[in-house]
Write a protein that holds these residues in place. Structure first.
Motif, PDB file in Angstrom:
ATOM      1  N   ALA A  57      -0.539  -8.704 -43.711  1.00 30.28           N
ATOM      2  CA  ALA A  57       0.024  -7.809 -42.697  1.00 30.28           C
ATOM      3  C   ALA A  57      -1.117  -7.202 -41.890  1.00 30.28           C
ATOM      4  N   ALA A  58      -1.178  -7.588 -40.623  1.00 29.01           N
ATOM      5  CA  ALA A  58      -2.202  -7.042 -39.730  1.00 29.01           C
ATOM      6  C   ALA A  58      -1.660  -5.774 -39.082  1.00 29.01           C
ATOM      7  N   THR A  59      -2.412  -4.700 -39.197  1.00 28.86           N
ATOM      8  CA  THR A  59      -2.063  -3.454 -38.528  1.00 28.86           C
ATOM      9  C   THR A  59      -2.933  -3.357 -37.282  1.00 28.86           C
ATOM     10  N   CYS A  60      -2.263  -3.297 -36.150  1.00 29.79           N
ATOM     11  CA  CYS A  60      -2.940  -3.328 -34.842  1.00 29.79           C
ATOM     12  C   CYS A  60      -2.744  -1.980 -34.173  1.00 29.79           C
ATOM     13  N   VAL A  61      -3.805  -1.202 -34.085  1.00 30.69           N
ATOM     14  CA  VAL A  61      -3.731   0.153 -33.553  1.00 30.69           C
ATOM     15  C   VAL A  61      -4.676   0.280 -32.370  1.00 30.69           C
ATOM     16  N   ASN A  62      -4.200   0.949 -31.336  1.00 27.23           N
ATOM     17  CA  ASN A  62      -5.063   1.253 -30.194  1.00 27.23           C
ATOM     18  C   ASN A  62      -4.544   2.518 -29.536  1.00 27.23           C
ATOM     19  N   ALA A  63      -5.443   3.444 -29.266  1.00 26.60           N
ATOM     20  CA  ALA A  63      -5.097   4.672 -28.559  1.00 26.60           C
ATOM     21  C   ALA A  63      -5.949   4.726 -27.292  1.00 26.60           C
ATOM     22  N   ILE A  64      -5.282   4.826 -26.154  1.00 30.84           N
ATOM     23  CA  ILE A  64      -5.969   4.877 -24.867  1.00 30.84           C
ATOM     24  C   ILE A  64      -5.640   6.213 -24.230  1.00 30.84           C
ATOM     25  N   VAL A 108      -0.274 -12.511 -40.487  1.00 29.86           N
ATOM     26  CA  VAL A 108      -1.215 -13.557 -40.085  1.00 29.86           C
ATOM     27  C   VAL A 108      -1.457 -14.527 -41.246  1.00 29.86           C
ATOM     28  N   ASN A 109      -2.034 -15.665 -40.931  1.00 25.42           N
ATOM     29  CA  ASN A 109      -2.341 -16.698 -41.924  1.00 25.42           C
ATOM     30  C   ASN A 109      -3.772 -16.585 -42.427  1.00 25.42           C
ATOM     31  N   HIS A 110      -3.987 -17.046 -43.647  1.00 28.09           N
ATOM     32  CA  HIS A 110      -5.329 -17.083 -44.231  1.00 28.09           C
ATOM     33  C   HIS A 110      -6.204 -18.102 -43.501  1.00 28.09           C
ATOM     34  N   GLY A 111      -7.504 -17.869 -43.558  1.00 26.94           N
ATOM     35  CA  GLY A 111      -8.462 -18.860 -43.092  1.00 26.94           C
ATOM     36  C   GLY A 111      -8.964 -18.670 -41.676  1.00 26.94           C
ATOM     37  N   TYR A 112      -8.732 -17.516 -41.082  1.00 23.92           N
ATOM     38  CA  TYR A 112      -9.160 -17.297 -39.695  1.00 23.92           C
ATOM     39  C   TYR A 112      -9.870 -15.951 -39.547  1.00 23.92           C
ATOM     40  N   ASN A 113     -10.637 -15.856 -38.467  1.00 26.12           N
ATOM     41  CA  ASN A 113     -11.137 -14.574 -37.990  1.00 26.12           C
ATOM     42  C   ASN A 113     -10.110 -14.037 -37.002  1.00 26.12           C
ATOM     43  N   TYR A 114      -9.876 -12.732 -37.060  1.00 25.53           N
ATOM     44  CA  TYR A 114      -8.924 -12.086 -36.155  1.00 25.53           C
ATOM     45  C   TYR A 114      -9.603 -10.931 -35.432  1.00 25.53           C
ATOM     46  N   ARG A 115      -9.087 -10.640 -34.232  1.00 26.05           N
ATOM     47  CA  ARG A 115      -9.564  -9.478 -33.478  1.00 26.05           C
ATOM     48  C   ARG A 115      -8.450  -9.013 -32.558  1.00 26.05           C
ATOM     49  N   LEU A 116      -8.607  -7.798 -32.061  1.00 29.94           N
ATOM     50  CA  LEU A 116      -7.726  -7.264 -31.030  1.00 29.94           C
ATOM     51  C   LEU A 116      -8.474  -7.266 -29.708  1.00 29.94           C
TER      52      LEU A 116
END
Length: 142
Positions: A57-64, A108-116
């Motif tokens: 579980a990817a938690t994607c947070v951004n405050a602008i 998300v799936n295993h085996g990758y690099n992730y970014r926002l």
């Protein structure tokens, strides 16, 4: 020909004078990147943060946050890396006046690099684009 030699002499003399001037630099602690901040027109802060738990579980947070008198339209993208390319997994959009906040989950799936990737368009009081700012979270391997 003498004029040319005279100009060369003047340039050499000037470079010797300027070349002897002392130079100093600000010594920044390499461990503290917060000492360097970009100069934005309307944005006061952007902070994309990504975390992935053990179940994917990817938690994607951004405050602008933007200055008074500005409004913002933002896109937040979750991306994974395949070779040297970054591939879109999911994107979200939001807009507002003083602040926009994302707090999203995506598996998300295993085996990758992730970014926002955060793309923020800031508008002035007249509705004209004041700036477009693209920022990235740190990369997380899962």
């Amino acid at each position: 020909m003498n004029l040319r030699k005279g100009m060369i002499g003047i340039l050499l003399g000037a470079s010797m004078l300027l070349g002897g001037m002392p130079v100093s630099a600000l010594d920044l602690d390499q461990g503290d990147a917060s000492q360097i901040q970009p100069a934005y027109v309307g944005v006061t802060s952007i902070s994309p943060k990504l975390s992935i738990n053990t179940s994917g579980a990817a938690t994607c947070v951004n405050a602008i946050k933007v200055k008074t008198g500005y409004s913002v339209s933002a896109i937040l993208e979750l991306q994974h890396q395949e070779g040297s390319k970054w591939i879109l997994n999911q994107s979200w959009k939001a807009s507002g006046t003083s602040m926009v906040r994302f707090d999203k989950k995506y598996y998300v799936n295993h085996g990758y690099n992730y970014r926002l990737k955060s793309v923020v368009t800031v508008y002035d009081a007249n509705g004209s684009v004041a700036e477009v700012v693209t920022t990235y979270s740190t990369t997380v391997n899962f």
